[in-house]
Design a protein around this motif. Sequence first.
Motif, PDB file in Angstrom:
ATOM      1  N   CYS A 181       0.543  -0.553  -8.064  1.00  0.00           N
ATOM      2  CA  CYS A 181       0.713  -0.394  -9.512  1.00  0.00           C
ATOM      3  C   CYS A 181       2.172  -0.464  -9.951  1.00  0.00           C
ATOM      4  N   LEU A 182       3.097  -0.163  -9.060  1.00  0.00           N
ATOM      5  CA  LEU A 182       4.526  -0.203  -9.401  1.00  0.00           C
ATOM      6  C   LEU A 182       5.277  -1.022  -8.353  1.00  0.00           C
ATOM      7  N   PRO A 183       4.908  -2.274  -8.172  1.00  0.00           N
ATOM      8  CA  PRO A 183       5.504  -3.055  -7.078  1.00  0.00           C
ATOM      9  C   PRO A 183       7.008  -3.261  -7.219  1.00  0.00           C
ATOM     10  N   LEU A 184       7.506  -3.336  -8.469  1.00  0.00           N
ATOM     11  CA  LEU A 184       8.939  -3.552  -8.665  1.00  0.00           C
ATOM     12  C   LEU A 184       9.766  -2.327  -8.283  1.00  0.00           C
ATOM     13  N   HIS A 185       9.138  -1.160  -8.299  1.00  0.00           N
ATOM     14  CA  HIS A 185       9.849   0.080  -7.981  1.00  0.00           C
ATOM     15  C   HIS A 185       9.544   0.569  -6.559  1.00  0.00           C
ATOM     16  N   HIS A 186       8.691  -0.152  -5.830  1.00  0.00           N
ATOM     17  CA  HIS A 186       8.269   0.325  -4.516  1.00  0.00           C
ATOM     18  C   HIS A 186       9.446   0.437  -3.553  1.00  0.00           C
ATOM     19  N   CYS A 187      10.311  -0.568  -3.521  1.00  0.00           N
ATOM     20  CA  CYS A 187      11.452  -0.552  -2.591  1.00  0.00           C
ATOM     21  C   CYS A 187      12.426   0.568  -2.913  1.00  0.00           C
TER      22      CYS A 187
END
Length: 320
Positions: free
Chosen positions: A121-127
């Motif tokens: 759901c939050l792939p851009l913030h996963h890293c």
Amino acid sequence: MNVSSLNSTSPGTRSFAAAAYKNVIVTVLCIAINYINGTLIHTFRKHQIFYSNPRYILFIHLVMNDMLQLTLSTLLHIISLTLNTFSVSSCLLLLILAVMATFNTPLNLAGMAVECYVAICLPLHHCRICTVRNTFILMSLIWFVSSLSIMPDFFLLLATEPLSFFTSKVLCARDFVFRSSYSLKKRDASHIVCLVLVWLTLLYTYFRILFAAKGAKGDSKKARNTILLHGFQLLLCMLTYVRPMFKDALVFLLPRRHADIRFALYVFVQIIPRFVSPIVYGLRDQNFRKYMRRYLLCRVIMRKNHLENNAVSDMKPAVS
């Protein structure tokens, strides 16, 4: 030979044989499951793809926690079958670690579910969120929260019990060591609060993943299935908390089978749930399955070559 003497000694002999038989079964199951878990840990340590990924770090933390919990529970079970009483001071150490390890499992499952939610759901913030450093901070918090479930009882025990109690011997079980009514009430309350929070976390992450990431259907489906497996394992964890009620009901129905009921509940509640993590999570993951297969295959080939070399060395003197 006097037949009456045989009849008088046979119950004790049968009791000893039954206890030894149960100890052997429990020990074999413990060694087998810990061997599988040890293989997972070895595979994790040998490949950077695993120990640099927060998802695998949380998984291997769950595996190591299961190994600790299974080893301690097996040791406590064997002690209860072979020794009626055990030193309170030694029993305290085993019980504190066992309770913390048991409490860790649902918290670790909640952490793994949140990691799946962030990845989908939050792939851009996963890293940024799911880093190795944050994962170790989360694991430290899990152990801290688990300690809150048992350490207040320990300090209460130090404050209320005389010193002679800590040098005495009792049945090594939580209810016989932490005898305060406050400890019993706090234990039930902490279990309820923990399970409610974990179930809410699993339900929230599952439904958010269910309705999100429609462009990545394959990944979201896999994540939903993973959270469903977390829920299944959490159900198995809940058996630990309802075990006393099951035991009382079964003992009421079968009063002469108390020892067998206790053993059967121990196997289903403490051992079988520990078998779920390596089988469902480890072998289900493609990366783990690939590297484990390679590792186990190498072990088989090395063993085969070793046996062939020994056979050749044994034949040389005969040929000469």
